[in-house]
Design a protein around this motif. Structure first.
Motif, mmCIF file in Angstrom:
data_model
loop_
_atom_site.group_PDB
_atom_site.id
_atom_site.type_symbol
_atom_site.label_atom_id
_atom_site.label_comp_id
_atom_site.label_asym_id
_atom_site.label_seq_id
_atom_site.Cartn_x
_atom_site.Cartn_y
_atom_site.Cartn_z
ATOM 1 N N ALA A 81 0.832 -1.207 0.000
ATOM 2 C CA ALA A 81 0.000 0.000 0.000
ATOM 3 C C ALA A 81 0.866 1.257 0.000
ATOM 4 O O ALA A 81 0.572 2.237 -0.695
ATOM 5 C CB ALA A 81 -0.932 -0.009 1.213
ATOM 6 N N GLY A 82 1.957 1.231 0.783
ATOM 7 C CA GLY A 82 2.857 2.379 0.834
ATOM 8 C C GLY A 82 3.492 2.669 -0.511
ATOM 9 O O GLY A 82 3.636 3.834 -0.910
ATOM 10 N N ILE A 83 3.872 1.609 -1.235
ATOM 11 C CA ILE A 83 4.472 1.783 -2.560
ATOM 12 C C ILE A 83 3.459 2.379 -3.531
ATOM 13 O O ILE A 83 3.766 3.316 -4.279
ATOM 14 C CB ILE A 83 5.000 0.431 -3.085
ATOM 15 C CG1 ILE A 83 6.270 0.042 -2.320
ATOM 16 C CG2 ILE A 83 5.281 0.498 -4.582
ATOM 17 C CD1 ILE A 83 6.776 -1.343 -2.643
ATOM 18 N N ILE A 92 13.667 4.628 -6.601
ATOM 19 C CA ILE A 92 14.447 4.679 -5.363
ATOM 20 C C ILE A 92 13.524 4.521 -4.159
ATOM 21 O O ILE A 92 13.831 3.795 -3.204
ATOM 22 C CB ILE A 92 15.230 6.004 -5.277
ATOM 23 C CG1 ILE A 92 16.209 6.107 -6.452
ATOM 24 C CG2 ILE A 92 15.974 6.112 -3.952
ATOM 25 C CD1 ILE A 92 16.911 7.440 -6.549
ATOM 26 N N TYR A 93 12.383 5.192 -4.204
ATOM 27 C CA TYR A 93 11.393 5.080 -3.125
ATOM 28 C C TYR A 93 10.927 3.631 -2.970
ATOM 29 O O TYR A 93 10.852 3.101 -1.855
ATOM 30 C CB TYR A 93 10.210 6.000 -3.428
ATOM 31 C CG TYR A 93 9.020 5.800 -2.525
ATOM 32 C CD1 TYR A 93 9.021 6.287 -1.224
ATOM 33 C CD2 TYR A 93 7.894 5.108 -2.978
ATOM 34 C CE1 TYR A 93 7.927 6.095 -0.388
ATOM 35 C CE2 TYR A 93 6.801 4.915 -2.151
ATOM 36 C CZ TYR A 93 6.822 5.409 -0.861
ATOM 37 O OH TYR A 93 5.736 5.215 -0.034
ATOM 38 N N ASN A 114 9.915 11.992 -11.165
ATOM 39 C CA ASN A 114 9.633 10.604 -11.539
ATOM 40 C C ASN A 114 10.823 9.689 -11.261
ATOM 41 O O ASN A 114 10.660 8.506 -10.965
ATOM 42 C CB ASN A 114 9.258 10.523 -13.024
ATOM 43 C CG ASN A 114 7.807 10.885 -13.278
ATOM 44 O OD1 ASN A 114 6.948 10.648 -12.432
ATOM 45 N ND2 ASN A 114 7.522 11.446 -14.427
ATOM 46 N N GLY A 115 12.030 10.260 -11.354
ATOM 47 C CA GLY A 115 13.226 9.464 -11.089
ATOM 48 C C GLY A 115 13.338 9.005 -9.644
ATOM 49 O O GLY A 115 14.093 8.071 -9.335
ATOM 50 N N LEU A 116 12.587 9.649 -8.748
ATOM 51 C CA LEU A 116 12.607 9.254 -7.334
ATOM 52 C C LEU A 116 11.766 8.008 -7.068
ATOM 53 O O LEU A 116 11.942 7.347 -6.042
ATOM 54 C CB LEU A 116 12.083 10.405 -6.464
ATOM 55 C CG LEU A 116 12.894 11.702 -6.466
ATOM 56 C CD1 LEU A 116 12.162 12.766 -5.659
ATOM 57 C CD2 LEU A 116 14.290 11.462 -5.899
ATOM 58 N N ILE A 155 11.469 1.009 0.328
ATOM 59 C CA ILE A 155 10.361 0.306 0.986
ATOM 60 C C ILE A 155 10.617 -1.196 0.996
ATOM 61 O O ILE A 155 10.415 -1.875 2.015
ATOM 62 C CB ILE A 155 9.024 0.612 0.287
ATOM 63 C CG1 ILE A 155 8.678 2.096 0.419
ATOM 64 C CG2 ILE A 155 7.901 -0.239 0.876
ATOM 65 C CD1 ILE A 155 8.380 2.544 1.825
ATOM 66 N N TYR A 156 11.080 -1.732 -0.149
ATOM 67 C CA TYR A 156 11.390 -3.165 -0.226
ATOM 68 C C TYR A 156 12.440 -3.550 0.819
ATOM 69 O O TYR A 156 12.290 -4.547 1.544
ATOM 70 C CB TYR A 156 11.921 -3.527 -1.617
ATOM 71 C CG TYR A 156 10.893 -3.531 -2.718
ATOM 72 C CD1 TYR A 156 9.626 -4.058 -2.526
ATOM 73 C CD2 TYR A 156 11.196 -3.014 -3.986
ATOM 74 C CE1 TYR A 156 8.686 -4.067 -3.547
ATOM 75 C CE2 TYR A 156 10.266 -3.016 -5.007
ATOM 76 C CZ TYR A 156 9.009 -3.543 -4.782
ATOM 77 O OH TYR A 156 8.089 -3.542 -5.796
#
Length: 254
Positions: free
Chosen positions: A25-27, A54-55, A49-51, A59-60
């Protein structure tokens, strides 16, 4: 056996499931917020968009470490033994998946392209709309969505049209009679490119001529100019062609 049952107890498994659901859900929510911000602040669209990849990676990694060391409380010794015993088996069973994950890490850390870039990978050309650890999504000029596995970057040639910028070079091709006045045609081509509402005026326009034979000898004029936003790449090319043809008809060159 008792240690394994203790590690994978009902409460711990239930907590792991909750963490996985929360991470997913966070992703989804975080990616959606970043995409909306990118569209709102269009001048920084590529950078924002490039972030996103990385985001997702953060999270993973957070979910993985929290599950292994926080919930399951697996010791380093147990983790090493488990990794050695499963590594070879999983390597053969999931080599395609692991290859895609490896390719995903290469994309995130070396950044040959980012979300929002226009790329050519193999036979596919289009805008990158999403990058995950498994695949790349590309939207082609005819609005087809192509799912490209990440491992393709290890075997396919890749070209990036805009290199992280909004503007990119566009080539408009116009076929002219063999008797065309090239100096006059060059001026018309430059004026057509600069007068277009899609032109990026901070970069130069170049004109190239080439003799071509297509049932009869003709001259191929290529107008190389920059569009202010690569999403208008083909609209800009068409606009240049129309402007050149209209002006040449007005000058009785066609």
């Amino acid at each position: 056996m008792d240690n394994i049952l203790e590690i994978f107890s009902y409460n711990r498994v239930f907590t792991v499931i909750l963490v996985l659901i929360g991470s997913y859900a966070g992703i989804k929510i975080g990616s959606a917020v970043l995409k909306k911000m990118a569209e709102r602040y269009s001048q920084k669209r590529i950078q924002i968009n490039g972030l996103i990849p990385i985001y997702k990676l953060l999270i993973y990694l957070f979910a993985l470490f929290f599950i292994v060391f926080g919930i399951l409380e697996v010791s380093k010794e147990s983790l090493t033994a488990l990794g050695l015993s499963l590594g070879v088996a999983l390597g053969f069973a999931f080599q395609d998946i692991l290859g895609n994950i490896f390719g995903g890490f290469i994309i995130i850390f070396t950044k040959p392209f980012a979300v929002g870039d226009k790329i050519q990978i193999g036979s596919f050309y289009g805008e990158v709309t999403d990058i995950s650890l498994r695949r790349i999504l590309i939207v082609t000029p005819d609005d087809s969505v192509v799912n490209v596995p990440n491992k393709a970057i290890l075997t396919e040639n890749i070209s990036n049209s805009n290199g992280g910028e909004l503007n990119c070079q566009v080539v408009a091709e116009i076929y002219l009679p063999i008797t065309t006045d090239l100096d006059k045609a060059k001026k018309i081509g430059i004026d057509a490119a600069y007068s277009s509402p899609y032109a990026y005026l901070k970069k130069p326009v170049a004109i190239r001529f080439k003799y071509h034979y297509d049932q009869a000898p003709v001259i191929l004029m290529k107008v190389k100019a920059y569009v202010f936003d690569h999403r208008y790449e083909f609209v800009f090319a068409s606009d240049i062609v129309v402007r050149v043809q209209e002006k040449m008809k007005e000058e009785k060159m066609l």
